[in-house]
Design an enzyme around this catalytic site. Sequence first.
Site, PDB file in Angstrom:
ATOM      1  N   SER A  69      17.630 -37.492 124.039  1.00 40.55           N
ATOM      2  CA  SER A  69      18.301 -36.505 123.519  1.00 40.55           C
ATOM      3  C   SER A  69      18.610 -36.979 122.021  1.00 40.55           C
ATOM      4  O   SER A  69      18.966 -35.986 121.392  1.00 40.55           O
ATOM      5  CB  SER A  69      19.717 -36.525 124.504  1.00 40.55           C
TER       6      SER A  69
ATOM      7  N   HIS B 264      19.396 -36.289 136.088  1.00 44.71           N
ATOM      8  CA  HIS B 264      19.197 -37.619 136.488  1.00 44.71           C
ATOM      9  C   HIS B 264      19.615 -37.994 137.771  1.00 44.71           C
ATOM     10  O   HIS B 264      18.881 -39.053 138.353  1.00 44.71           O
ATOM     11  CB  HIS B 264      19.977 -38.322 135.375  1.00 44.71           C
TER      12      HIS B 264
ATOM     13  N   THR C 288      23.660 -35.060 121.728  1.00 46.46           N
ATOM     14  CA  THR C 288      23.253 -33.770 121.189  1.00 46.46           C
ATOM     15  C   THR C 288      24.464 -33.313 120.179  1.00 46.46           C
ATOM     16  O   THR C 288      24.262 -32.750 119.135  1.00 46.46           O
ATOM     17  CB  THR C 288      23.217 -32.721 122.466  1.00 46.46           C
TER      18      THR C 288
ATOM     19  N   GLU D  84      26.280 -26.983 123.738  1.00 41.55           N
ATOM     20  CA  GLU D  84      25.468 -28.032 124.629  1.00 41.55           C
ATOM     21  C   GLU D  84      25.934 -27.770 125.968  1.00 41.55           C
ATOM     22  O   GLU D  84      27.157 -28.180 126.446  1.00 41.55           O
ATOM     23  CB  GLU D  84      25.378 -29.232 124.205  1.00 41.55           C
TER      24      GLU D  84
ATOM     25  N   ASP E 207      16.513 -29.709 124.956  1.00 41.77           N
ATOM     26  CA  ASP E 207      16.018 -30.942 124.082  1.00 41.77           C
ATOM     27  C   ASP E 207      14.703 -31.552 124.822  1.00 41.77           C
ATOM     28  O   ASP E 207      13.853 -32.018 124.201  1.00 41.77           O
ATOM     29  CB  ASP E 207      17.192 -31.930 123.755  1.00 41.77           C
ATOM     30  N   HIS E 208      14.529 -31.557 126.034  1.00 47.14           N
ATOM     31  CA  HIS E 208      13.669 -32.127 126.650  1.00 47.14           C
ATOM     32  C   HIS E 208      13.754 -31.681 128.417  1.00 47.14           C
ATOM     33  O   HIS E 208      14.946 -30.996 128.590  1.00 47.14           O
ATOM     34  CB  HIS E 208      13.524 -33.566 126.743  1.00 47.14           C
TER      35      HIS E 208
ATOM     36  N   ASP F 191      20.903 -29.027 128.063  1.00 45.39           N
ATOM     37  CA  ASP F 191      20.261 -30.478 127.760  1.00 45.39           C
ATOM     38  C   ASP F 191      19.384 -30.854 129.239  1.00 45.39           C
ATOM     39  O   ASP F 191      20.060 -30.730 130.389  1.00 45.39           O
ATOM     40  CB  ASP F 191      21.477 -31.517 127.899  1.00 45.39           C
TER      41      ASP F 191
END
Lengths: 503, 177
Positions: A106, A331, A159, A322, A369-370, A49
């Site tokens: 997500s 973050h 996720t 995940e 996912d990003h 993730d």
Amino acid sequence: MRRRISVLASTTVVAALLATAVVTAGTVSSASADDDKGRAKNVIYLLGDGMGRTHVTAARERYYGASGKLTMETLPAQGYVSTYAVEKGSGQPGEADFRPNAVTDSASAATAWSSGVKTYNAALGVDAKGAVVPTMMELAKKSGYRTGNVSTAEVTDATPAGQMSHALARGCQGPVYSDAACQDITVTGAALPTSDVRVTPIADQIARNGTADVILGGGLGRFDAADETALKGHGYSVLGSIATQTTATKTDLAAAAGQKVFGLFNKGNLTIEKSKSERPTSAEAQEPSLPEMTSKAIELLSQKKAEGEKSDKGKGFYLQVEGALIDKRSHANDAAQTLAEVKAFDDAVAIAQDFAKRDGNTLVIVTADHECAGFNIIEKGTFTNAEAATPPANTDSGNTANNSTPSRPSNARDAARSTGIINGAGAADPKNFGPATFRTPTDPAGVVDGSPEAGLWLSYLSGNHTGADVPVYAAGPGADQLQGTVDNIALFGIVGRALRVIG
Amino acid sequence: MKPRTPRAIALVAIAAVLIVGGGAYALAASGASGSSGGSISAGAARTTFPGLVAPSGQPELESIGKAHPRPGEVVQAAGPFDDRFLLENLAFDGAAVSGAVRVTSDVSAVLDLEVVAGFYDDTGALLGTGRFVHHLVDDGSHSVAPEELVTFTIAVPSGIAVPAVSVALGVPVLVNE
């Protein structure tokens, strides 16, 4: 207009489900009569993730040196995945009402690869107009595959939930329903009945839909005693106790057996690897690592059925894994924690790939996912965030062809946009988060993390997701389809065809 | 042309469902087929859960009903997420309780937060409850930095005949990332 479309979507979903089922009935059975060329018996889908290209490069340099490789980087097929989302009410790509959103969350990303549709940020298992869409894990389960879902986040987080639930809003996690967290009338036009799956707390769905046979991760606080009863009624062996909110441990996991296992090892997200390694006697250190959960999930899903049980006719499994804390610590702009999570994720990849090599008929896909936080590697000794201090000029008196409009005739700080340099002065100062410096295996002896002499200088652009494409690595049957660049909804088709659950 | 038979009518009906219903659902499937070239079986999605009672009303906390704070007290009532936040700057002036929830785990955004306040008389009997609701609407903009601290004010519900003199606060809903 948006509201009218949303109402149509919400009121026609049942009829549409029936209609589509009529049209596609037999897809799976007819496909099973085809030859098995290109089919994978098993698919292991691993998702870091928030893991962008730089996360991979930085972890490589940190742990294996500039000339080394992470396990994921050794997989033969390599490419990129575009990740954009769409706005609420949007059509799909190519439709007249298609309205893209450059940066996904997500939830939208999980729905893209799980269900093959673009949707809005916060949506799970529904399209951008709110209609329920089946997930790959549901399709695999229905077709007779064994299924597993492993995460270092709460298993109700976006996720894992993207494969096991259908929700208008990712915040509808449980243990209780709330209007604010679960409804979205901008999508549906009016509040849905609370019996509608799309506003049913995700924990309630997971405990009752049987979508995944093996569920390992965090989030015990999202489940209650009624959920434990429901899980046991579906045949799950529940590790620890939901009713008493007693988390499971890695010892419980090691002893787990059976076809269906549900184990949550923290009331919230699992604990980061850096903390566990620094506090090995803490209660949190009794949580299993992502590689340990991955290994156990593969063991449980690949085991032969017990003697006397009905044959599984050779069906394989579909497992999603995940590494969630890569994103969460990105973050926070904490590079040390982030890189340790990338390493743990890559160790899980190694376990998956080892199994795939032994098995010989397993598709392994590793992607993200990003990207999160605009993570980057900067030149040793250079500055970051030019806007904060001295933005470069874009005018050139020596060669006016280089001039740009509007111009920045000097590198003076723009007081309207910046308060100036905000970092501390020392590289070892924990407040000095950009750049963060790390020693690499090829640095001279004595060079330590946080020093100006360390070889790896890392910086962040923001504290949120970015729209950058993410890497994908793959091995096994069908992996060649991931050579190059694909969109994230294409991952649904690639997995679906490998498992023969879509025609 | 032959007159329509019941079978033909049924086929027309199926086609109508495909056109109308498919507009919402199968459009999504076409996204899959657009990328995969395949069709999917929609019946795989579990959308009903026999035995699961549909919720009604807003989330409450059993601990609010069991609390009996003494006059002047503002106490915390147990909830499922007590290990994820701290209550700070609590104050009660007889008309409203105010304070802040400091989320202590994995904060990049507080997606959903609900704070329930129970108000009590001078014997510790519950008079009524109030609620603070925070829901982050993701409109694509993040113009402010991630915030760990969410401030709240919850008024004493109207219509209570006896003065409220104490409060219990709890958090039944918390989702952050």
